[in-house]
Design a protein around this motif. Structure first.
Motif: not given
Length: 242
Positions: A133-145, A13-17
């Motif tokens: 789960d670890q990512v969700i607890r660490a993130a201030d914002l989740i960007v979803v392409p 979905v172009g996530k790494s880009t």
């Protein structure tokens, strides 16, 4: 310091880009000390910033505290932008988290890294497991392409359902429509229904990131896709600073 996770449960979905482009914008446009942390075993973040994939298996050892993150960080060719690359050890990360039993290990590590970095961009694997789960607890914002398709909408629904089911408090989600071709009826309809989500157009310049091995803003800053990426980053910064 803020942690921005670029995440999707769907690959291709172009996530790494997007992650590499946002990290570059953070370092060069906002002039913030930035760490691009690759958590995807495919290692695309290293490739897109001109680095080779590590031959060793140390990336997961950061989480067991056998290795300090600073020992694996690589400087990129751009000032204020560093890379923490992925390697094959991340294939076993789920069992490692089950063994150490620390649900906020990634959050604690990003807090420690805040001494050196103002922004941490996480390039996340397309999974729903203990690492997510670890990512969700660490993130201030989740960007979803999300490419403009019904399957992508289902992927966004899966992420939202996961947040509601397992995380009483979770960071806000920013959906971004990626690989949009406005010549296609389905794509035009998706943009119209997207309620003002940011849009990244389909572009040969984005494809060239993989051959040039550098973020689009570094070699085609005036292109429509690079300008769209810049607007996404500007919106993120405004949201984080508000």
């Amino acid at each position: 310091m803020a942690v921005i996770a670029v995440y999707s449960v769907k690959g291709g979905v172009g996530k790494s880009t997007l992650a590499a482009a946002l990290a570059w914008s953070s370092a060069t446009v906002s002039r913030r000390h930035t760490l691009l942390w690759d958590l995807d075993v495919q290692g695309a973040a290293a490739f897109l910033t001109g680095h080779e994939r590590p031959h060793g298996k140390q990336a997961a050892s950061i989480f067991s505290r056998e290795t300090a993150p600073a020992d694996l960080v690589r400087h990129t060719r751009w000032d204020r932008l560093d890379l923490l690359p992925a390697d094959d050890s991340l294939r076993e990360i789920d069992s490692l988290f089950a063994r150490i039993g620390k649900k906020r290990r990634l959050a604690r590590m990003t807090e420690a890294l805040s001494r050196d970095y103002e922004r941490i961009i996480l390039d996340c694997p397309p999974v729903l497991n203990s690492l997510s789960d670890q990512v969700i607890r660490a993130a201030d914002l989740i960007v979803v392409p999300l490419p403009p398709s019904p399957l992508s909408r289902r992927a966004l629904t899966a992420i939202r359902d996961e947040l509601v089911r397992n995380h009483k408090k979770h960071p806000p989600i920013l959906p971004v429509l990626s690989m949009v071709d406005m010549r296609r009826t389905l794509h035009r309809e998706a943009v119209a229904e997207a309620n003002g989500w940011p849009v990244i157009p389909m572009s040969t310049h984005l494809e060239q990131m993989a051959t040039r091995r550098e973020p689009i803003g570094a070699f085609a800053p005036s292109s429509p896709a690079a300008q769209a990426m810049a607007r996404v980053w500007t919106g993120i910064e405004r949201k984080l600073c508000s």
